[in-house]
Design a protein around this motif. Structure first.
Motif, short mmCIF file in Angstrom:
data_model
loop_
_atom_site.label_atom_id
_atom_site.label_comp_id
_atom_site.label_asym_id
_atom_site.label_seq_id
_atom_site.Cartn_x
_atom_site.Cartn_y
_atom_site.Cartn_z
N GLN A 354 -14.50 49.49 18.50
CA GLN A 354 -15.57 49.03 19.39
C GLN A 354 -16.84 48.67 18.63
O GLN A 354 -17.44 47.62 18.86
CB GLN A 354 -15.86 50.13 20.42
N SER A 355 -17.26 49.55 17.72
CA SER A 355 -18.52 49.30 17.01
C SER A 355 -18.39 48.10 16.06
O SER A 355 -19.34 47.32 15.91
CB SER A 355 -18.95 50.55 16.24
N PHE A 356 -17.22 47.94 15.43
CA PHE A 356 -17.03 46.78 14.56
C PHE A 356 -17.09 45.48 15.36
O PHE A 356 -17.67 44.49 14.91
CB PHE A 356 -15.70 46.86 13.81
N SER A 357 -16.52 45.48 16.55
CA SER A 357 -16.56 44.28 17.39
C SER A 357 -18.00 43.91 17.73
O SER A 357 -18.37 42.72 17.71
CB SER A 357 -15.75 44.50 18.68
N ARG A 358 -18.82 44.92 18.01
CA ARG A 358 -20.23 44.64 18.31
C ARG A 358 -20.94 44.06 17.09
O ARG A 358 -21.71 43.10 17.20
CB ARG A 358 -20.92 45.92 18.78
N GLU A 359 -20.68 44.64 15.91
CA GLU A 359 -21.29 44.14 14.69
C GLU A 359 -20.82 42.72 14.37
O GLU A 359 -21.62 41.86 13.98
CB GLU A 359 -20.96 45.07 13.52
N ARG A 360 -19.54 42.48 14.55
CA ARG A 360 -18.99 41.15 14.26
C ARG A 360 -19.65 40.08 15.13
O ARG A 360 -20.05 39.02 14.63
CB ARG A 360 -17.47 41.18 14.49
N VAL A 361 -19.77 40.37 16.43
CA VAL A 361 -20.39 39.41 17.34
C VAL A 361 -21.87 39.25 17.01
O VAL A 361 -22.42 38.14 17.03
CB VAL A 361 -20.19 39.88 18.80
N ARG A 362 -22.54 40.36 16.68
CA ARG A 362 -23.96 40.28 16.34
C ARG A 362 -24.20 39.38 15.14
O ARG A 362 -25.19 38.64 15.08
CB ARG A 362 -24.49 41.69 16.03
N LEU A 363 -23.25 39.41 14.18
CA LEU A 363 -23.39 38.61 12.97
C LEU A 363 -22.87 37.18 13.15
O LEU A 363 -22.84 36.40 12.20
CB LEU A 363 -22.65 39.29 11.82
N GLY A 364 -22.42 36.86 14.36
CA GLY A 364 -21.98 35.49 14.64
C GLY A 364 -20.59 35.17 14.16
O GLY A 364 -20.21 34.00 14.07
N VAL A 365 -19.79 36.21 13.85
CA VAL A 365 -18.40 35.98 13.43
C VAL A 365 -17.52 36.11 14.66
O VAL A 365 -17.03 37.20 15.00
CB VAL A 365 -17.98 36.97 12.33
N ASP A 366 -17.35 35.02 15.36
CA ASP A 366 -16.60 35.02 16.62
C ASP A 366 -16.07 33.61 16.84
O ASP A 366 -16.75 32.63 16.52
CB ASP A 366 -17.51 35.44 17.77
N GLU A 367 -14.86 33.52 17.37
CA GLU A 367 -14.27 32.20 17.58
C GLU A 367 -13.34 32.24 18.78
O GLU A 367 -12.44 33.07 18.86
CB GLU A 367 -13.48 31.77 16.34
N ARG A 368 -13.58 31.35 19.73
CA ARG A 368 -12.74 31.23 20.91
C ARG A 368 -12.51 29.74 21.18
O ARG A 368 -13.44 28.94 21.08
CB ARG A 368 -13.39 31.89 22.12
N ALA A 369 -11.28 29.41 21.52
CA ALA A 369 -10.95 28.00 21.74
C ALA A 369 -11.62 27.44 22.98
O ALA A 369 -11.87 26.25 23.08
CB ALA A 369 -9.43 27.83 21.83
N SER A 370 -11.89 28.31 23.95
CA SER A 370 -12.53 27.87 25.19
C SER A 370 -13.27 29.05 25.81
O SER A 370 -13.10 30.20 25.39
CB SER A 370 -11.49 27.33 26.18
N GLU A 371 -14.08 28.76 26.82
CA GLU A 371 -14.82 29.82 27.50
C GLU A 371 -13.88 30.77 28.24
O GLU A 371 -14.24 31.91 28.52
CB GLU A 371 -15.82 29.20 28.47
#
Length: 484
Positions: A354-371
């Motif tokens: 959970q905490s890594f996911s929050r850090e990853r998103v905070r740092l802008g490391v996120d990718e989704r093909a669509s909303e």
């Protein structure tokens, strides 16, 4: 010939063995001086095993407990009566109603009616005679034999609950025998296909049912399996719509994460996975004794191939020393992880997920093909994917001392019938089974071939201690108030 001596709670009754439980004086007016029940077996050794559930049930009756705790042993005993009648009929070429077991069963049903009521007696008779077996009748026996995870057990109970609810709504008898192929097909269509349920979720549910029925057939002869080949196909892919796919981190994302993660524990978990290919749960389960002498031993993994000992990457030496020095060998490597509640299906590493996911998103490391895509294409497992890709890229660039078949041994994948980065490994039988595991020298070469991108540190001290301190104060505040 003198009969063998029986153990506690047992007595001979002619050629039969029965359980005897003494009734307390204050209950004798209601139950008599003793409660007795005939066992299926006539073997004294088997009787010692079979008596346990019967004694428990009779004592529960004396205490006034009529619940699933009582019902389950009744159903299990009814199944033993059913098997005994079937064996006798086969051995002596008799019909079911001609067996002496069937004659004794009538007395047992009458006794159960007196002790537990007519409803329990009717269910016992239906199960023992082979007419009906409730869906959950032998579920706990299967769980005990299979040694499944808590999460899988919950999945099975959930889908059985869905099946029971559907049977109730369609006036279908709720028994194993009533579920034929056509009925199973209706259940699949009305619960998954018509509502357009996610095919992965649907097939997971159907796999649970298929496995349970397969075991029922193996142990109790309940065949054929109506769930065989019952699946939900994935929807046709549209080439004009982008789809998400899990992938490794890019080198740029590795730099961003290992430079920018604020919490020390998340950073250490990330570095361990990036330089060893360990799964997050494998890291969370490590103990101090598993990280000694330049080796990492994975004693607990999701697959048999996952249990392994691999060389520790040289860049992990400082981290390992910090986490092991002065600790007991049996202490957890990450001993600052909170213990989960008994019976919880969350692993020790769940807080890091959970905490890594929050850090990853905070740092802008996120990718989704669509909303509409629920999960990101990158997650903590992308560290493991990155390690595998880097080991393969190193081979492509001329690394020596190991081969493509070494990588699965390092990361805990099976070689025979296995895949590497989505590509099926050739010569699986020859290399995976006949050649055996890769040598220690080859695994060392493989691990050392993976290096962090340029400019990424393998040691940091600039973590956000203030935020960690605030979390500790909030956690400890109620205890301080209580102490005052």
């Amino acid at each position: 010939m003198k009969k063998p001596k029986l153990g506690p709670y047992l007595e001979w009754h002619g050629n039969q063995i029965r359980v005897v439980v003494r009734v307390p004086p204050k209950l004798k007016s209601q139950f008599g001086s003793k409660l007795r029940e005939v066992l299926v077996t006539r073997n004294p050794l088997d009787a010692d095993s079979e008596k346990v559930q019967v004694v428990r049930r009779l004592k529960a009756k004396l205490k006034g407990q009529k619940s699933a705790e009582v019902q389950q042993p009744l159903i299990e005993e009814a199944m033993r009566w059913r098997l005994a009648a079937q064996r006798e009929a086969i051995a002596n070429n008799l019909t079911d109603d001609q067996t002496t077991v069937a004659e004794a069963l009538s007395d047992t049903v009458d006794r159960i009616a007196r002790l537990h009521g007519p409803a329990e007696a009717r269910q016992f008779a239906a199960v023992a005679s082979g007419v009906a077996t409730p869906f959950r009748a032998l579920l706990d026996v299967w769980f005990e034999e299979g040694n499944f995870t808590i999460g899988y057990q919950e999945d099975v109970r959930r889908v059985l609950g869905r099946l029971e609810a559907w049977c109730a709504s369609t006036a279908t008898v709720q028994s194993v025998e009533a579920i034929k192929v056509a009925i199973a097909g209706r259940f699949v269509h009305e619960n998954y296909i018509r509502p357009k349920a996610n095919h992965t979720t649907a097939n997971k549910d159907l796999s649970c049912l298929r496995s349970y029925w397969e075991w029922l057939g193996l142990r109790y002869g309940m065949t054929p399996n109506p769930w065989h080949r019952q699946t939900v196909k994935a929807p046709n892919k549209r080439h004009d719509v982008e789809e998400g796919q899990k992938r490794p981190f890019t080198d740029a994302e590795v730099r961003t994460l290992l430079r920018g993660i604020k919490t020390k524990r998340d950073w250490q978990f990330s570095l361990m996975s990036a330089l060893s290919g360990l799964r997050i749960d494998e890291i969370g389960s490590l103990r101090v004794k598993d990280c000694q002498d330049g080796k990492i031993t994975v004693a607990k993994s999701k697959t048999p191939s996952g249990k392994r000992t691999i060389p520790a990457h040289p860049a992990l030496a400082t981290l390992i020393a910090e986490r092991t020095t002065g600790k007991s060998p049996n202490a957890y490597f990450f001993d600052d992880l909170p213990e989960q509640k008994p019976g919880s299906k969350r692993g020790r590493s769940a807080p890091v997920t959970q905490s890594f996911s929050r850090e990853r998103v905070r740092l802008g490391v996120d990718e989704r093909a669509s909303e509409d895509q629920r999960q990101s294409n990158v997650d903590f497992h992308s560290w493991r994917r990155w390690f595998i890709r880097q080991a393969r890229v190193a081979l492509d660039n001329g690394a020596v001392g190991y081969s493509a078949w070494t990588i699965p041994d390092v990361v805990g994948h099976k070689v025979e019938g296995g895949k590497l980065d989505g590509v099926e490994l050739p010569l699986g039988l020859t290399i995976g089974r006949y050649a055996g595991k890769a040598s220690w020298e080859a695994m060392t070469a493989c691990v050392n071939a993976v290096t962090l991108p340029e400019g990424v540190p393998h040691f940091r001290v600039d973590f956000d201690k203030a935020s960690m301190g605030r979390r500790r104060r909030r956690t400890n505040a109620p205890l301080q108030v209580a102490a005052e």
